[in-house]
Scaffold this motif. Sequence first.
Motif, mmCIF file in Angstrom:
data_model
loop_
_atom_site.group_PDB
_atom_site.id
_atom_site.type_symbol
_atom_site.label_atom_id
_atom_site.label_comp_id
_atom_site.label_asym_id
_atom_site.label_seq_id
_atom_site.Cartn_x
_atom_site.Cartn_y
_atom_site.Cartn_z
ATOM 1 N N LEU A 92 87.357 -81.656 74.806
ATOM 2 C CA LEU A 92 86.495 -82.503 73.985
ATOM 3 C C LEU A 92 85.082 -82.522 74.557
ATOM 4 C CD1 LEU A 92 88.594 -85.678 73.109
ATOM 5 C CD2 LEU A 92 87.791 -83.908 71.563
ATOM 6 N N PRO A 93 84.061 -82.339 73.725
ATOM 7 C CA PRO A 93 82.685 -82.451 74.213
ATOM 8 C C PRO A 93 82.409 -83.858 74.722
ATOM 9 C CG PRO A 93 82.752 -81.425 72.040
ATOM 10 C CD PRO A 93 84.121 -81.955 72.310
ATOM 11 N N PRO A 109 79.414 -85.737 62.526
ATOM 12 C CA PRO A 109 79.172 -84.750 61.492
ATOM 13 C C PRO A 109 78.679 -83.426 62.079
ATOM 14 C CG PRO A 109 78.236 -86.864 60.873
ATOM 15 C CD PRO A 109 78.681 -86.997 62.301
ATOM 16 N N ALA A 110 79.279 -82.331 61.625
ATOM 17 C CA ALA A 110 78.906 -80.973 62.042
ATOM 18 C C ALA A 110 79.242 -80.669 63.492
ATOM 19 C CB ALA A 110 77.422 -80.707 61.793
ATOM 20 N N SER A 111 79.816 -81.627 64.229
ATOM 21 C CA SER A 111 80.201 -81.395 65.619
ATOM 22 C C SER A 111 81.680 -81.647 65.846
ATOM 23 C CB SER A 111 79.389 -82.285 66.563
ATOM 24 O OG SER A 111 78.019 -82.016 66.466
ATOM 25 N N GLY A 112 82.254 -82.526 65.047
ATOM 26 C CA GLY A 112 83.668 -82.831 65.195
ATOM 27 C C GLY A 112 83.933 -83.884 66.245
ATOM 28 N N GLU A 113 85.127 -83.821 66.843
ATOM 29 C CA GLU A 113 85.523 -84.818 67.833
ATOM 30 C C GLU A 113 84.698 -84.679 69.112
ATOM 31 O OE1 GLU A 113 89.955 -86.223 67.754
ATOM 32 O OE2 GLU A 113 89.898 -84.032 67.682
ATOM 33 N N ALA A 114 84.362 -85.805 69.663
ATOM 34 C CA ALA A 114 83.616 -85.837 70.921
ATOM 35 C C ALA A 114 83.881 -87.165 71.601
ATOM 36 C CB ALA A 114 82.115 -85.650 70.675
ATOM 37 N N LEU A 142 75.962 -78.686 71.180
ATOM 38 C CA LEU A 142 77.390 -78.497 71.429
ATOM 39 C C LEU A 142 77.943 -77.215 70.801
ATOM 40 C CD1 LEU A 142 78.607 -82.170 70.810
ATOM 41 C CD2 LEU A 142 78.249 -81.033 73.024
ATOM 42 N N SER A 143 77.049 -76.406 70.231
ATOM 43 C CA SER A 143 77.512 -75.200 69.532
ATOM 44 C C SER A 143 78.287 -74.266 70.456
ATOM 45 C CB SER A 143 76.324 -74.463 68.908
ATOM 46 O OG SER A 143 75.408 -74.043 69.919
ATOM 47 N N ILE A 154 84.764 -84.695 58.119
ATOM 48 C CA ILE A 154 84.140 -84.366 59.392
ATOM 49 C C ILE A 154 82.917 -83.477 59.150
ATOM 50 C CG2 ILE A 154 84.529 -83.270 61.640
ATOM 51 C CD1 ILE A 154 87.455 -84.091 61.392
ATOM 52 N N GLY A 155 82.974 -82.643 58.148
ATOM 53 C CA GLY A 155 81.774 -81.928 57.689
ATOM 54 C C GLY A 155 81.502 -80.593 58.326
ATOM 55 N N TYR A 156 82.539 -79.798 58.581
ATOM 56 C CA TYR A 156 82.226 -78.473 59.092
ATOM 57 C C TYR A 156 82.745 -77.325 58.254
ATOM 58 C CZ TYR A 156 85.196 -80.850 62.647
ATOM 59 O OH TYR A 156 85.943 -81.676 63.400
ATOM 60 N N ILE A 157 82.892 -77.463 56.974
ATOM 61 C CA ILE A 157 83.334 -76.382 56.093
ATOM 62 C C ILE A 157 82.114 -75.588 55.630
ATOM 63 C CG2 ILE A 157 84.469 -75.809 53.920
ATOM 64 C CD1 ILE A 157 86.205 -78.264 54.235
ATOM 65 N N HIS A 158 82.125 -74.288 55.941
ATOM 66 C CA HIS A 158 81.008 -73.433 55.524
ATOM 67 C C HIS A 158 81.273 -72.820 54.140
ATOM 68 C CE1 HIS A 158 78.935 -73.659 59.370
ATOM 69 N NE2 HIS A 158 80.088 -73.446 59.980
#
Length: 438
Positions: A204-205, A249-254, A368-369, A393-397
Motif C-alpha cells: 500500500l502506498p 481518485p486515480a491512485s486507489g488504496e493508500a 505514486l505512479s 475509485i476512478g482508474y478505468i482507462h
Amino acid sequence: MELFDRQKDSVGQGEKTLLVYVELPSNRHIHNGLDEFLELANSSGLDVVQALKVNRNTATAQYFIGSGKVDEIAELVKEHEIDLVIFAPELTPSQERNLEKKLNCQVMDRTGLILDIFALRAQSFEGKLQVELAQLRHLSTRLVRGWTHLERQKGGIGLRGPGETQLETDKRLIAVRIKNITKRLDKVHKQRDLGRKSRVKSELPMIALAGYTNAGKSTLFNALTKAEVFADDRLFATLDSTIRRVILPASGEAVIADTVGFIQDLPHELVAAFKSTLEETRRANVLLHVVDASDEYNLEKIDQVEDIINEIDANKIPSILVMNKIDRLENFKPRIDRDKDGRIYRVWISAQNGDGIDLLYQTLAEQLSGMMTRAKIQLDVNAAYIRSEIHNIGYIHNEKVDDFGQWILEINVTNHYLSKLLHKQGVKLLWEQKPQQR
C-alpha cells in the motif's frame, strides 16, 4: 528592553505569567519569535500579564540576561504578583535556579512550556508515555534545584499531565520510572512496527503529512480521509499520530499518516521521545509538507520543518509543498507548480473549503505512479458489479462489452488492489504492465 502589556487581551485562566523573550544574534533572523512565544503560552492556558523583549549580544552565565534586567523583572513580579516567569530561549539548570532565587517565583524556559502543552494534548496511551518520558528526561537535568519548588506548585504549569506524581520523588525513582516507560514504549513500538510491516507487505502506498504546527495538517487529513480528527486553530492541536486507509481518485488504496506538528527549536527530548511516531514520516512514499500560505513568515517555517525532516533522516523521500489556506489570500486560485523537468513540486489548496483538493489528488497520482500497475481484466456476467466498484475509485482507462456480455476493462491500480481484485470470483487477468521504477 521592550515591554508589551497583555493584560487586556489575555485569555488564560492559569498562573499569572510574565514572558521574557531574549533576542540574541543566533535567533535574530526569526521575525515572529515573540508572537509565537505568546501563542505557546496562551495555548497552555496561562494568564499572560506581560511580555518582555530583551536584546543581548551574549548570554550571561548567571542569569542568561544582565543583572540590571533581572532587577527590573523582579519589580514587575512583585508589582503584578506574578506566579511564573518563562524565558525563551532555553535556560541552563543553574540559570533557572539563580533566577528563581532572585525573582522569588517559579521560573521555566520555552522547552518546559512546550512539554507542558504536549502533556495537555496527549490522548493516546503511547502519546502519554512519550510525553512523560520527555518530561522526566528534561526535569532530571534540573534535579540540582531540589524538590521544594515542586511541592510548592502542586502540579501547576510544567508539572501537570503524565508523570506528575513521579516529579515529587527522588533521582533514583525518576531513573526507575524512565526505565519502565522505555520498556513499555518498546512494546508499543513493536506493535507499531508489525502494523508498518503489514502495510509494506501489502504494497500500500504510504503518504505522510508533515509541517509546522497549525499549518492545517489535520484539516487536510480530514479532507482526504473523511475522518473526524480533532483540528483547531492553535499550536499543537494534534499531538497523537493518526493513520487511516483511504481510496484516492486515480491512485486507489493508500495509507495516510497525520503526525505531530513541528516548531522552531523543537526540544530534543521531544524529537527523541517521538522518534517512533515520526518513523511513519520516514517510511512514506510521498511526504506532503503542509504550509500555511497566508503566514508571512512561512519561508522561515519551511526551513525549520526541513531541518527536522533532515534530523529524522526523511530528507530522501519525495516531497511536495502543499500551500494550504489559500482561502485567506485575496483572489487566489488553486494551482499546481512544476519545475523545469515538468515534475510537480508545489500545489496550492484550501483544505478548509476543498479548493484544489482535486489538484492534490492529481499530484498524488503522479507521485505514486511508480507503485501502480496497468492491467486489462475480464469480468464475467456475474462479476459485472465489480465494474462500479472500480469506477468509484476512478482508474478505468477503457471499457467495452464483448460478444458474450463480459466486460473488458483496462485499468490502472496499485499492486495491492490488483491482487485483491484477481482473487474475486469471475475476474480474469488478460495482461499486466508492471510499474516503471522511478
